[in-house]
Design an enzyme around this catalytic site. Structure first.
Site, PDB file in Angstrom:
ATOM      1  N   HIS A  96      37.768  -7.005 -45.489  1.00 38.14           N
ATOM      2  CA  HIS A  96      37.574  -7.444 -45.066  1.00 38.14           C
ATOM      3  C   HIS A  96      37.498  -8.524 -44.702  1.00 38.14           C
ATOM      4  O   HIS A  96      36.481  -9.849 -45.658  1.00 38.14           O
ATOM      5  CB  HIS A  96      36.893  -6.947 -43.705  1.00 38.14           C
ATOM      6  CG  HIS A  96      36.542  -7.564 -42.823  1.00 38.14           C
ATOM      7  ND1 HIS A  96      35.423  -8.284 -41.883  1.00 38.14           N
ATOM      8  CD2 HIS A  96      37.547  -6.486 -41.016  1.00 38.14           C
ATOM      9  CE1 HIS A  96      36.256  -8.255 -40.878  1.00 38.14           C
ATOM     10  NE2 HIS A  96      36.485  -7.545 -40.186  1.00 38.14           N
ATOM     11  N   GLU A  98      35.531 -10.467 -43.314  1.00 42.20           N
ATOM     12  CA  GLU A  98      34.175 -10.833 -43.178  1.00 42.20           C
ATOM     13  C   GLU A  98      33.727 -11.348 -43.968  1.00 42.20           C
ATOM     14  O   GLU A  98      32.768 -12.159 -45.408  1.00 42.20           O
ATOM     15  CB  GLU A  98      32.927 -10.455 -42.074  1.00 42.20           C
ATOM     16  CG  GLU A  98      33.711 -11.097 -40.370  1.00 42.20           C
ATOM     17  CD  GLU A  98      33.481  -9.762 -40.096  1.00 42.20           C
ATOM     18  OE1 GLU A  98      33.115  -9.046 -39.966  1.00 42.20           O
ATOM     19  OE2 GLU A  98      33.724 -10.231 -38.547  1.00 42.20           O
ATOM     20  N   GLU A 166      44.584  -8.257 -39.557  1.00 45.79           N
ATOM     21  CA  GLU A 166      43.887  -8.799 -38.610  1.00 45.79           C
ATOM     22  C   GLU A 166      43.679 -10.576 -39.090  1.00 45.79           C
ATOM     23  O   GLU A 166      43.178 -11.548 -39.886  1.00 45.79           O
ATOM     24  CB  GLU A 166      42.002  -8.311 -39.475  1.00 45.79           C
ATOM     25  CG  GLU A 166      42.189  -6.708 -39.158  1.00 45.79           C
ATOM     26  CD  GLU A 166      40.504  -6.566 -38.882  1.00 45.79           C
ATOM     27  OE1 GLU A 166      40.350  -5.635 -38.231  1.00 45.79           O
ATOM     28  OE2 GLU A 166      39.984  -7.141 -40.118  1.00 45.79           O
TER      29      GLU A 166
HETATM   30  P1  PGA Z   1      36.832  -7.206 -33.676  1.00 35.62           P
HETATM   31  O1  PGA Z   1      36.598  -7.139 -35.167  1.00 35.62           O
HETATM   32  O2  PGA Z   1      37.715  -6.237 -32.390  1.00 35.62           O
HETATM   33  O3  PGA Z   1      35.799  -7.636 -32.615  1.00 35.62           O
HETATM   34  O4  PGA Z   1      37.574  -8.631 -33.015  1.00 35.62           O
HETATM   35  C1  PGA Z   1      37.876  -6.885 -35.385  1.00 35.62           C
HETATM   36  C2  PGA Z   1      37.808  -6.822 -37.090  1.00 35.62           C
HETATM   37  O5  PGA Z   1      36.837  -7.353 -37.734  1.00 35.62           O
HETATM   38  O6  PGA Z   1      37.625  -5.706 -37.339  1.00 35.62           O
END
Ligand code: PGA
Length: 249
Positions: A96, A98, A166
Site C-alpha cells: 500500500h 502508505e 490506487e
Molecule cells: P480511500 O483509501 O478509499 O480512503 O481513498 C483507499 C486505500 O487507501 O486503500
C-alpha cells in the site's frame, strides 16, 4: 470467462472492538444475499483480526494489511503471514502506498512479502499507483508497469493474487481519475499480467482504489477491466461499504 468481483475494505489504523458491530452488519447483509456473487473482504487492523474472523462467520473474508517476509523470528513488532493464516485470515494487502511512504517499502520488499503470503497459503492484494507528479509528467503507465514488474514474483494466479490500482493522489483525497483513465491503466495492467503470468492471468482481479464512495462506485467500478475495489474511508461505515459492495449485484 466471468470474473467474480472482489470488494475489499481497508480499515487502515482505525477500529476498536466496538467497530466489529459494523462488520456484523456487513456480514448479515452479505449472508442475506444483498451483495450477490461479489466476494466481500474486510481488512481490519491486526489487533482485530481474530475477533473479526469470528464475527464474519465465513460470510465475509478477513485480511491483514501487511506482513513480515519471515514465518517467525526476532522481529519485534512484526507479524508473519503464517500468524495471519493461523487466525483465519485469507488475504493480505501488500505494498500500500502508505506503507511505501511511511515505512520505506520498496518493490523488492513487496515481492518478498508476496512470496511470504503465498508460502502461508493466503492471497495477496498488491497495491500499485502513481503520484500526482508522475501523472502530470505522463508517466502513469510506465510507473505502474515498473511496480508490477518489480513487486510480483512468478506464480501469480487468480486464486492467489489481486492487483489494486490506487493512484496515490486519489487516496483519501476525494479526487478520482475519470472512468476512461481507470480503464486505460487497468487495460495496461491486464496486458502486463498476461504477458508475465500467461493466459490464466486474464482472471486475476484488478481492483480500483482511491476515494471510492457510494456515489461514484457505479461509474468507477464498471469501467473496463475493473473487477472490484479496495475501499478505505468508506469501508468504516457498514452502510457506505454495503452500498459499494452491491454495485455488481
Ligand atoms: P480511500 O483509501 O478509499 O480512503 O481513498 C483507499 C486505500 O487507501 O486503500
Amino acid at each position: 470467462m466471468a470474473i467474480r468481483p472482489l470488494i475489499a475494505g481497508n480499515w487502515k489504523m482505525h477500529g476498536r472492538k466496538t467497530s466489529l458491530a459494523e462488520l456484523a452488519t456487513i456480514r448479515d447483509r452479505v449472508a442475506a444475499g444483498e451483495t450477490g456473487g461479489t466476494e466481500i473482504v474486510v481488512c481490519p487492523p491486526a489487533t482485530l483480526i481474530a475477533a473479526a474472523v469470528e464475527t464474519a462467520r465465513g460470510a465475509v473474508g478477513i485480511g491483514g494489511q501487511d506482513c513480515h517476509t519471515n514465518p517467525e523470528g526476532a522481529h519485534t513488532g512484526d507479524i508473519s503471514a503464517e500468524m495471519l493464516a493461523d487466525l483465519g485470515a485469507s488475504y493480505v494487502i501488500l505494498g500500500h502506498s502508505e506503507r511505501r511512504t511511511d515505512h520505506g517499502e520498496t518493490n523488492p520488499l513487496v515481492r518478498a512479502k508476496v512470496q511470504a503470503v503465498w508460502r502461508a497459503g493466503l492471497s495477496a492484494i498488491v497495491c500499485i499507483g502513481e503520484t500526482l507528479a508522475e501523472r502530470n509528467e505522463g508517466q502513469t503507465i510506465e510507473v505502474v508497469s515498473w511496480q508490477l514488474r518489480e513487486s510480483l514474483p512468478e506464480g501469480g494466479r487468480p486464486s492467489n493474487l489481486a492487483i489494486a490500482y490506487e493512484p496515490v493522489w486519489a487516496i483519501g483525497s476525494g479526487l478520482t481519475p475519470s472512468p476512461g483513465d481507470v480503464a486505460a491503466v487497468h487495460g495496461s495492467i491486464r496486458d502486463n499480467l498476461i504477458r508475465r503470468h500467461g493466459p490464466e492471468a486474464a482472471g486475476i482481479r484488478i481492483l480500483y482504489g482511491g476515494s471510492v464512495k457510494p456515489d461514484n462506485a457505479a461509474t468507477l467500478l464498471t469501467a473496463e477491466n475493473v473487477n472490484g475495489a479496495l475501499v478505505g474511508g468508506a469501508s468504516l461505515k457498514a452502510s457506505d461499504f454495503l452500498a459499494i459492495a452491491k454495485v455488481y449485484s
